[in-house]
Design an enzyme around this catalytic site. Structure first.
Site, PDB file in Angstrom:
ATOM      1  N   GLY A  82       3.895   4.221   5.024  1.00  0.00           N
ATOM      2  CA  GLY A  82       5.163   4.030   5.726  1.00  0.00           C
ATOM      3  C   GLY A  82       5.805   2.672   5.492  1.00  0.00           C
ATOM      4  O   GLY A  82       6.650   2.244   6.275  1.00  0.00           O
ATOM      5  N   LEU A  83       5.409   1.996   4.383  1.00  0.00           N
ATOM      6  CA  LEU A  83       5.983   0.667   4.143  1.00  0.00           C
ATOM      7  C   LEU A  83       7.027   0.678   3.017  1.00  0.00           C
ATOM      8  O   LEU A  83       7.416  -0.368   2.510  1.00  0.00           O
ATOM      9  CB  LEU A  83       4.863  -0.340   3.840  1.00  0.00           C
ATOM     10  CG  LEU A  83       3.850  -0.520   4.979  1.00  0.00           C
ATOM     11  CD1 LEU A  83       2.750  -1.487   4.582  1.00  0.00           C
ATOM     12  CD2 LEU A  83       4.522  -1.012   6.267  1.00  0.00           C
TER      13      LEU A  83
ATOM     14  N   ASP B 230      15.643   3.250   3.494  1.00  0.00           N
ATOM     15  CA  ASP B 230      14.614   2.468   2.796  1.00  0.00           C
ATOM     16  C   ASP B 230      15.201   1.818   1.540  1.00  0.00           C
ATOM     17  O   ASP B 230      14.977   0.635   1.271  1.00  0.00           O
ATOM     18  CB  ASP B 230      13.437   3.364   2.361  1.00  0.00           C
ATOM     19  CG  ASP B 230      12.557   3.791   3.514  1.00  0.00           C
ATOM     20  OD1 ASP B 230      13.008   3.695   4.658  1.00  0.00           O
ATOM     21  OD2 ASP B 230      11.409   4.217   3.251  1.00  0.00           O
TER      22      ASP B 230
ATOM     23  N   PRO C 266       0.839  -1.202   0.000  1.00  0.00           N
ATOM     24  CA  PRO C 266       0.000   0.000   0.000  1.00  0.00           C
ATOM     25  C   PRO C 266       0.871   1.248   0.000  1.00  0.00           C
ATOM     26  O   PRO C 266       1.940   1.263   0.597  1.00  0.00           O
ATOM     27  CB  PRO C 266      -0.812  -0.105   1.293  1.00  0.00           C
ATOM     28  CG  PRO C 266      -0.184  -1.160   2.105  1.00  0.00           C
ATOM     29  CD  PRO C 266       0.714  -1.988   1.230  1.00  0.00           C
TER      30      PRO C 266
ATOM     31  N   SER D 156       7.739   3.874  -2.101  1.00  0.00           N
ATOM     32  CA  SER D 156       8.448   4.707  -3.084  1.00  0.00           C
ATOM     33  C   SER D 156       9.888   4.234  -3.249  1.00  0.00           C
ATOM     34  O   SER D 156      10.392   4.172  -4.378  1.00  0.00           O
ATOM     35  CB  SER D 156       8.365   6.197  -2.745  1.00  0.00           C
ATOM     36  OG  SER D 156       8.585   6.407  -1.389  1.00  0.00           O
TER      37      SER D 156
HETATM   38  O1  PMV Z   1       6.846   6.820   7.064  1.00  0.00           O
HETATM   39  P1  PMV Z   1       8.168   6.705   6.409  1.00  0.00           P
HETATM   40  O2  PMV Z   1       8.465   5.350   5.891  1.00  0.00           O
HETATM   41  O3  PMV Z   1       8.375   7.781   5.379  1.00  0.00           O
HETATM   42  O4  PMV Z   1       9.286   6.874   7.546  1.00  0.00           O
HETATM   43  C1  PMV Z   1       9.739   8.093   8.034  1.00  0.00           C
HETATM   44  C2  PMV Z   1      10.814   7.851   9.068  1.00  0.00           C
HETATM   45  C3  PMV Z   1      11.197   9.104   9.831  1.00  0.00           C
HETATM   46  O5  PMV Z   1      12.144   8.703  10.820  1.00  0.00           O
HETATM   47  C4  PMV Z   1      10.008   9.710  10.515  1.00  0.00           C
HETATM   48  C5  PMV Z   1      11.837  10.145   8.929  1.00  0.00           C
HETATM   49  C6  PMV Z   1      13.216   9.801   8.394  1.00  0.00           C
HETATM   50  O6  PMV Z   1      13.612  10.435   7.405  1.00  0.00           O
HETATM   51  O7  PMV Z   1      13.914   8.947   8.960  1.00  0.00           O
END
Ligand code: PMV
Length: 328
Positions: A115-116, A161, A111, A119
């Protein structure tokens, strides 16, 4: 043109942040893991000098020599594919390709906006498919390019990521030291629940920045606790201690709630997990919506999933992925 094949397909995994989100922005560690949900990209060269991208409902069909402002003047559905277009431009320029275009088809099991790591996984998989047209996969090269391209979405991205999506596995990331792999002693089963509430990482990160400005010594205390949780989590994974790892997840979630990045729907999902046999649960990623993760005992995972699925949220059982990006 020195392509060695005309069509290539790659697949790259999604990620979850197990520990340390937000605190990692201020020089603390974060532990991030690739999971067995993937984005698959097929790349086929065309001789029309056009970039044709299709991803679910979204599509972008433009000449390969379009500039950024041409793309950004399109509708939102096409703009969402801007980073993918940038991946194509980057690889084509690097390889000096002229009079050629590419058709990309993107299929996702992840999805978007929860936050997974969708992208990052789409950049990694796209770059891998494009490079595969010229040579065998070189993961270091894929990572470097995907990381640069993902910065078109997250300007200050740490690259974590893209790192886990490229190399797979569980990674401890320390801003000043870089990445180190964690090799857990046993298999852990995670349940992921998505709230359906999309979040904007940039907005939530700036809310935390304001919180920190107003409460600087309190924020330092919370950071020290988050740092210690990461250290203990590495030991519990190394020792295969799932009940301790579960408690650490919940402890980390409580710190994130204090920061103000949880959401009533997220709290509801976490309570459902804890009431139904999860060993611990937390939000994952930026928060204010998005997804939760829960650690559940391997031997009762199906029963727990069945119980939890009766309530709100969409739930999937996942395992860690150790392959990273692969040719398909
Ligand atoms: O929700 P995501 O997967 O974009 O994670 C963001 C992680 C944060 O620590 C909040 C921001 C970052 O750049 O590390």
């Amino acid at each position: 043109m020195n392509t060695h094949i005309n069509r290539a397909v790659s697949s790259a995994p999604a990620k979850v942040i197990l520990f340390g989100e937000h605190f990692v922005v201020y020089n603390n560690p974060a532990i991030v893991a690739a999971i067995n949900r993937r984005i698959r990209v097929s790349a086929q060269l065309n001789d029309m000098s056009r970039v044709n991208i299709k991803s679910g409902e979204n599509s972008l069909c433009v000449p390969v020599n379009s500039n950024d402002s041409d793309i950004l003047s399109h509708d939102n559905s096409s703009i969402s594919l801007f980073p993918i277009f940038k991946c194509v431009k980057h690889v084509f320029e690097e390889k000096n390709l002229v009079n050629v275009g590419v058709n990309l088809e993107i299929e996702s099991q992840i999805p978007h906006g929860e936050g997974l790591g969708s992208s990052a996984a789409s950049c990694v998989s796209t770059v891998a498919a494009l490079y595969s047209l010229f040579s065998d996969l070189d993961k270091n090269q894929i990572y470097e390019t995907a990381r640069l391209m993902e910065q078109n979405i997250h300007t200050n991205s740490s690259g974590v990521d893209c790192y886990v999506s490229t190399f797979g596995g569980i990674v401890n990331f320390e801003p000043e030291k870089g990445f180190s792999k964690i090799r857990p002693k046993k298999k852990f089963t995670l349940l992921i629940g998505t709230s359906g509430i999309k979040h904007s990482t940039g907005k939530v990160v700036s809310q935390v920045r304001q919180f920190r400005q107003k409460n600087s010594s309190f924020f330092d205390d919370l950071s020290a606790k988050a740092h210690l949780i990461c250290k203990k989590a590495i030991s519990s994974m190394n020792e295969g201690n799932e009940s301790e790892l579960g408690s650490l997840l919940t402890e980390n979630h409580n710190l994130l709630s204090i920061l103000g990045v949880s959401h009533p729907e997220i709290e509801k999902l976490i309570k459902i997990c804890l009431d139904n046999g999860a060993l611990g649960a937390k939000l994952t990623g930026a928060g204010k919506g998005g997804a939760v993760i829960a650690l559940i005992p391997n031997d009762s995972s199906k029963e727990i999933l069945a119980k939890i699925s009766r309530g709100p949220g969409k739930w999937i059982l996942v395992e860690f992925d150790y392959d990273g990006v692969i040719p398909v």
